[in-house]
Design an enzyme around this catalytic site. Structure first.
Site, PDB file in Angstrom:
ATOM      1  N   HIS A  21      -4.071  -1.347  -4.977  1.00  0.00           N
ATOM      2  CA  HIS A  21      -2.809  -1.789  -5.576  1.00  0.00           C
ATOM      3  C   HIS A  21      -2.864  -3.313  -5.734  1.00  0.00           C
ATOM      4  O   HIS A  21      -3.882  -3.947  -5.424  1.00  0.00           O
ATOM      5  CB  HIS A  21      -1.608  -1.309  -4.750  1.00  0.00           C
ATOM      6  CG  HIS A  21      -1.607  -1.719  -3.308  1.00  0.00           C
ATOM      7  ND1 HIS A  21      -1.682  -3.032  -2.905  1.00  0.00           N
ATOM      8  CD2 HIS A  21      -1.539  -0.991  -2.163  1.00  0.00           C
ATOM      9  CE1 HIS A  21      -1.647  -3.099  -1.592  1.00  0.00           C
ATOM     10  NE2 HIS A  21      -1.572  -1.864  -1.109  1.00  0.00           N
ATOM     11  N   HIS A  24      -4.246  -5.651  -2.862  1.00  0.00           N
ATOM     12  CA  HIS A  24      -5.702  -5.806  -2.758  1.00  0.00           C
ATOM     13  C   HIS A  24      -6.203  -6.732  -3.857  1.00  0.00           C
ATOM     14  O   HIS A  24      -7.063  -7.592  -3.639  1.00  0.00           O
ATOM     15  CB  HIS A  24      -6.408  -4.447  -2.889  1.00  0.00           C
ATOM     16  CG  HIS A  24      -5.910  -3.411  -1.918  1.00  0.00           C
ATOM     17  ND1 HIS A  24      -5.231  -2.289  -2.315  1.00  0.00           N
ATOM     18  CD2 HIS A  24      -5.973  -3.354  -0.575  1.00  0.00           C
ATOM     19  CE1 HIS A  24      -4.909  -1.575  -1.251  1.00  0.00           C
ATOM     20  NE2 HIS A  24      -5.342  -2.194  -0.175  1.00  0.00           N
ATOM     21  N   CYS A 130      -3.265   4.090  16.362  1.00  0.00           N
ATOM     22  CA  CYS A 130      -2.654   4.330  15.041  1.00  0.00           C
ATOM     23  C   CYS A 130      -3.789   4.496  14.043  1.00  0.00           C
ATOM     24  O   CYS A 130      -4.572   3.566  13.825  1.00  0.00           O
ATOM     25  CB  CYS A 130      -1.749   3.168  14.622  1.00  0.00           C
ATOM     26  SG  CYS A 130      -1.236   3.333  12.889  1.00  0.00           S
ATOM     27  N   CYS A 133      -3.612   2.037  11.015  1.00  0.00           N
ATOM     28  CA  CYS A 133      -4.165   0.699  11.309  1.00  0.00           C
ATOM     29  C   CYS A 133      -5.613   0.792  11.770  1.00  0.00           C
ATOM     30  O   CYS A 133      -6.308  -0.213  11.809  1.00  0.00           O
ATOM     31  CB  CYS A 133      -3.402   0.009  12.438  1.00  0.00           C
ATOM     32  SG  CYS A 133      -1.693  -0.375  12.094  1.00  0.00           S
ATOM     33  N   CYS A 155       4.263   3.534  15.062  1.00  0.00           N
ATOM     34  CA  CYS A 155       3.623   2.239  14.793  1.00  0.00           C
ATOM     35  C   CYS A 155       4.590   1.390  13.971  1.00  0.00           C
ATOM     36  O   CYS A 155       5.142   1.869  12.976  1.00  0.00           O
ATOM     37  CB  CYS A 155       2.330   2.486  14.013  1.00  0.00           C
ATOM     38  SG  CYS A 155       1.686   1.002  13.198  1.00  0.00           S
ATOM     39  N   HIS A 158       3.139   1.149  10.202  1.00  0.00           N
ATOM     40  CA  HIS A 158       3.082   2.341   9.352  1.00  0.00           C
ATOM     41  C   HIS A 158       4.282   3.273   9.476  1.00  0.00           C
ATOM     42  O   HIS A 158       4.393   4.239   8.728  1.00  0.00           O
ATOM     43  CB  HIS A 158       1.785   3.118   9.622  1.00  0.00           C
ATOM     44  CG  HIS A 158       0.590   2.424   9.059  1.00  0.00           C
ATOM     45  ND1 HIS A 158      -0.113   1.474   9.766  1.00  0.00           N
ATOM     46  CD2 HIS A 158       0.004   2.501   7.838  1.00  0.00           C
ATOM     47  CE1 HIS A 158      -1.096   1.025   8.999  1.00  0.00           C
ATOM     48  NE2 HIS A 158      -1.042   1.616   7.833  1.00  0.00           N
ATOM     49  N   LYS A 305       7.169  -5.379   2.200  1.00  0.00           N
ATOM     50  CA  LYS A 305       5.731  -5.478   1.966  1.00  0.00           C
ATOM     51  C   LYS A 305       5.312  -4.314   1.074  1.00  0.00           C
ATOM     52  O   LYS A 305       5.613  -3.160   1.373  1.00  0.00           O
ATOM     53  CB  LYS A 305       4.971  -5.386   3.287  1.00  0.00           C
ATOM     54  CG  LYS A 305       3.479  -5.464   3.067  1.00  0.00           C
ATOM     55  CD  LYS A 305       2.671  -5.171   4.302  1.00  0.00           C
ATOM     56  CE  LYS A 305       1.197  -5.108   3.924  1.00  0.00           C
ATOM     57  NZ  LYS A 305       0.395  -4.256   4.760  1.00  0.00           N
ATOM     58  N   LYS A 308       1.228   1.434  -0.491  1.00  0.00           N
ATOM     59  CA  LYS A 308       1.145   2.783  -1.051  1.00  0.00           C
ATOM     60  C   LYS A 308       1.921   3.758  -0.193  1.00  0.00           C
ATOM     61  O   LYS A 308       2.619   4.621  -0.694  1.00  0.00           O
ATOM     62  CB  LYS A 308      -0.315   3.223  -1.096  1.00  0.00           C
ATOM     63  CG  LYS A 308      -1.025   2.748  -2.304  1.00  0.00           C
ATOM     64  CD  LYS A 308      -0.852   3.735  -3.434  1.00  0.00           C
ATOM     65  CE  LYS A 308      -1.196   3.025  -4.733  1.00  0.00           C
ATOM     66  NZ  LYS A 308      -1.197   3.854  -5.883  1.00  0.00           N
TER      67      LYS A 308
HETATM   68  O1  ME8 Z   1      -7.439  -3.607   6.570  1.00  0.00           O
HETATM   69  N1  ME8 Z   1       0.219  -8.132   0.041  1.00  0.00           N
HETATM   70  O2  ME8 Z   1      -8.355  -2.613   4.689  1.00  0.00           O
HETATM   71  P1  ME8 Z   1      -7.084  -2.339   3.774  1.00  0.00           P
HETATM   72  C1  ME8 Z   1      -0.905  -8.866   0.086  1.00  0.00           C
HETATM   73  N2  ME8 Z   1     -10.566  -2.085   5.939  1.00  0.00           N
HETATM   74  N3  ME8 Z   1      -2.103  -8.363   0.420  1.00  0.00           N
HETATM   75  C2  ME8 Z   1      -2.174  -7.068   0.713  1.00  0.00           C
HETATM   76  C3  ME8 Z   1      -1.036  -6.237   0.682  1.00  0.00           C
HETATM   77  C4  ME8 Z   1       0.208  -6.823   0.316  1.00  0.00           C
HETATM   78  N4  ME8 Z   1       1.330  -6.138   0.230  1.00  0.00           N
HETATM   79  N5  ME8 Z   1      -1.418  -4.996   1.035  1.00  0.00           N
HETATM   80  C5  ME8 Z   1      -2.769  -5.048   1.267  1.00  0.00           C
HETATM   81  C6  ME8 Z   1      -8.375  -3.099   5.966  1.00  0.00           C
HETATM   82  N6  ME8 Z   1      -3.219  -6.300   1.068  1.00  0.00           N
HETATM   83  C7  ME8 Z   1      -9.758  -3.070   6.583  1.00  0.00           C
HETATM   84  C8  ME8 Z   1     -10.374  -4.440   6.489  1.00  0.00           C
HETATM   85  S1  ME8 Z   1     -12.347  -6.192   6.904  1.00  0.00           S
HETATM   86  C9  ME8 Z   1     -13.687  -6.270   7.886  1.00  0.00           C
HETATM   87  C10 ME8 Z   1     -11.710  -4.578   7.126  1.00  0.00           C
HETATM   88  C11 ME8 Z   1      -4.617  -6.758   1.188  1.00  0.00           C
HETATM   89  O3  ME8 Z   1      -7.606  -1.501   2.656  1.00  0.00           O
HETATM   90  C12 ME8 Z   1      -4.770  -7.843   2.247  1.00  0.00           C
HETATM   91  O4  ME8 Z   1      -5.948  -8.555   1.993  1.00  0.00           O
HETATM   92  O5  ME8 Z   1      -5.957  -1.826   4.577  1.00  0.00           O
HETATM   93  C13 ME8 Z   1      -4.951  -7.020   3.506  1.00  0.00           C
HETATM   94  O6  ME8 Z   1      -5.524  -7.752   4.570  1.00  0.00           O
HETATM   95  C14 ME8 Z   1      -5.887  -5.949   2.988  1.00  0.00           C
HETATM   96  O7  ME8 Z   1      -5.403  -5.683   1.648  1.00  0.00           O
HETATM   97  C15 ME8 Z   1      -5.906  -4.682   3.815  1.00  0.00           C
HETATM   98  O8  ME8 Z   1      -6.750  -3.763   3.176  1.00  0.00           O
END
Ligand code: ME8
Length: 522
Positions: A21, A24, A130, A133, A155, A158, A305, A308
């Site tokens: 989304h 990311h 969780c 997370c 959590c 979530h 925030k 999805k």
């Molecule tokens: O945490 N606003 O992956 P993830 C801004 N796999 N950025 C956002 C956001 C929002 N509302 N939502 C998501 C993970 N993000 C792990 C990471 S790294 C070694 C492992 C972005 O798919 C932001 O960068 O849940 C957040 O930290 C990341 O997506 C979380 O992605």
């Protein structure tokens, strides 16, 4: 010209349980702008992104969809995560998947080294987990559930129940590193940015660290613990290592030496993993800690925030299909202070597109090219005698280049754009005052007309070079129309005011055409 600096920048690797989304995409764009800027400055730049494919979250999603986790990951990477990079014009140098052999093999190598050095022991874990997370939770991380979860603890992130875990696991002696981490934060105040994230993490570590459970036994979708294949490596321990396995750790030591350490751009939700667990792991292995961990803020939709799981997710192509990738990139970089939360709305996007990109920059570029074609047959004239107005603009070009570069150095992308926009506004103001359309009517004003046109062409070229990391598509078109020499991405950005052209311009279609309908707008 290169100053020889090396710049290794990473995004988080994203979970493939779902499609991307705009949250990311936001992290991707910010990292990409920084990478493009440094690359264009001649710094030895490497930009890594990728996907996080192990763990229970992916396993459960795959199972629910009736496929194996690897099949699920392959599908999501091919149909959603890699296409995202094209949708928003990301210039990554590498894409790592945690199911890559180069990763799996060297995670095992790293873990074996920690085991051999005495940092791993066996223990019993009992506590809450969780899956959303992929994290062990303390009772203080939980809140009372509402709706269908009324009466149970959930959590806080979530809003879903946690699971009670009772397992015999391997533990990492993370508590040994409490003092060294605090020393690191104190001796290098830039290590965690911004300040708000830094303060929260320092306070957390000051309360003392527990050892970390780093293996799981109850499922097998993960990397096997090298000395005990009844365990898989905890997904975060596995995932964090992508930053070094992709850089050559264990496979190409010379390259790893060259690249490491990196600047990590992450959302503030996961800054703690990157600024506590990750440097502790590296210290245990005798490796350098990251250069910096920057935890950016949330994109908020309707005050919450965006996510999805809460159904507020917006797909990046909902925006790019209408506005284009440049507008997507510019909007999120200019409207939100990097490091703070920012609200997304279609109205704001649409208003800024029209005012800043279409009317501000796009119109300036079109007018300048059109005037050179109309008044001097497309040949860029030489400037004659300069007045204070022209000298002022030349000086401003240099100031803006220096200010923007300093802002990028502190990862203040919005400040860089604010600086650059002074030049957009001043050039527009200069044209209004000089009235070249009047000068063109009187042959006696020819020299003055030529000076004015030479000045605005020069200013617009400088803008094209400076904005190329943010709006690469539009600036490439503008560069061609201006007769810029070579590929704009190769023009040294720290000397943007010294750009070279062939001396002729060509017609330019509107860079940011009028948008009539806003798809997805409420
Ligand atoms: O945490 N606003 O992956 P993830 C801004 N796999 N950025 C956002 C956001 C929002 N509302 N939502 C998501 C993970 N993000 C792990 C990471 S790294 C070694 C492992 C972005 O798919 C932001 O960068 O849940 C957040 O930290 C990341 O997506 C979380 O992605």
């Amino acid at each position: 010209m290169s100053d020889g600096s090396s710049f290794y920048i990473t995004t988080p690797i994203f979970y493939v349980n779902d499609v991307p989304h705009i949250g990311h995409a936001y992290t991707e764009v910010a990292s990409d702008v920084l990478a493009r800027w440094h690359r264009q400055a001649g710094d030895d730049t490497w930009f890594l992104t990728g996907t996080d494919e192990h763990g229970q979250k992916i396993l459960r999603t795959a199972t629910a969809n009736g496929v194996s986790p690897k099949e699920w990951a392959d599908r999501l990477v091919a149909t959603a995560w890699q296409p995202l990079l094209a949708t928003i014009d990301i210039s990554n140098d590498d894409f790592i998947r945690t199911t890559d052999e180069r990763h799996e093999k060297n995670v095992q190598l790293f873990l074996q080294r920690l085991f051999d050095a005495g940092y791993i022991y066996t223990g019993d874990y009992e506590g809450f987990y969780c899956v959303g997370c992929e994290e062990y939770k303390q009772p203080t991380d939980l809140v009372d559930g509402t709706g269908q979860y009324e009466g149970v603890q959930v959590c806080a992130i979530h809003s879903k129940p946690v699971e009670l875990l009772q397992e015999r696991n391997y533990f990492f002696r993370m508590s040994d590193f409490t003092d060294r981490l605090l020393d690191l934060y104190e001796s290098n105040p830039e290590f965690i940015q911004p300040e708000s994230v830094r303060n929260e993490i320092v306070a957390f570590v000051r309360r003392g660290l527990n050892d970390l459970s780093i293996s799981r036994q109850s499922f097998d979708w993960g990397i096997k613990v090298p000395w005990d294949d009844t365990h898989v490596v905890y997904v975060w321990f596995d995932a964090l290592l992508n930053y070094i396995t992709a850089a050559g750790y264990g496979s190409d030591d010379a390259r790893f030496e060259e690249l490491w350490p990196a600047t990590h751009i992450v959302g503030k939700d996961i800054a703690r993993f990157h600024a506590v667990i990750w440097p502790a792991m590296l210290m245990a292995a005798g490796l350098a800690v990251p250069k910096q961990v920057f935890g950016h803020g949330w994109l908020l939709v309707g005050g919450e925030k965006m996510s999805k799981s809460k159904l507020t997710g917006i797909a990046p192509n909902q925006i790019t299909d209408t506005f284009g990738s440049d507008a997507f990139r510019y909007y999120f970089m200019s409207a939100i202070t990097f490091g703070q939360d920012g609200s997304f709305s279609w109205e704001d996007l649409s208003a800024r597109y029209q005012a800043e990109l279409a009317n501000g920059f796009g119109n300036l570029a079109s007018r300048v090219i059109a005037m050179v074609i109309k008044y001097v047959d497309g040949r860029v004239p030489d400037a004659g005698t300069l007045t204070d107005a022209e000298e002022g603009l030349r000086a401003l070009e240099r100031t803006v280049v220096a200010e923007a570069d300093a802002a990028i150095e502190r990862l203040a992308i919005q400040d860089a754009l604010t600086s650059i926009w002074q030049l957009v506004d001043q050039l527009n103001g200069y044209i209004t005052v000089q009235e070249p359309w009047k000068l063109s009517k009187n042959p006696e004003d020819r020299a003055r007309l030529e000076t004015v046109l030479a000045t605005v062409v020069h200013g617009v070229g400088t803008l094209a070079v400076l904005l190329s990391p943010v709006i690469p598509e539009a600036t490439t078109k503008l560069w061609q129309a201006l007769g810029g020499v070579g590929d704009i991405a190769d023009v040294p950005i720290r000397q943007a005011y010294d750009w070279q052209g062939v001396g002729r311009v060509e017609a330019l279609a509107p860079l940011f055409p009028r948008v009539e309908t806003i798809e997805g707008a409420a």
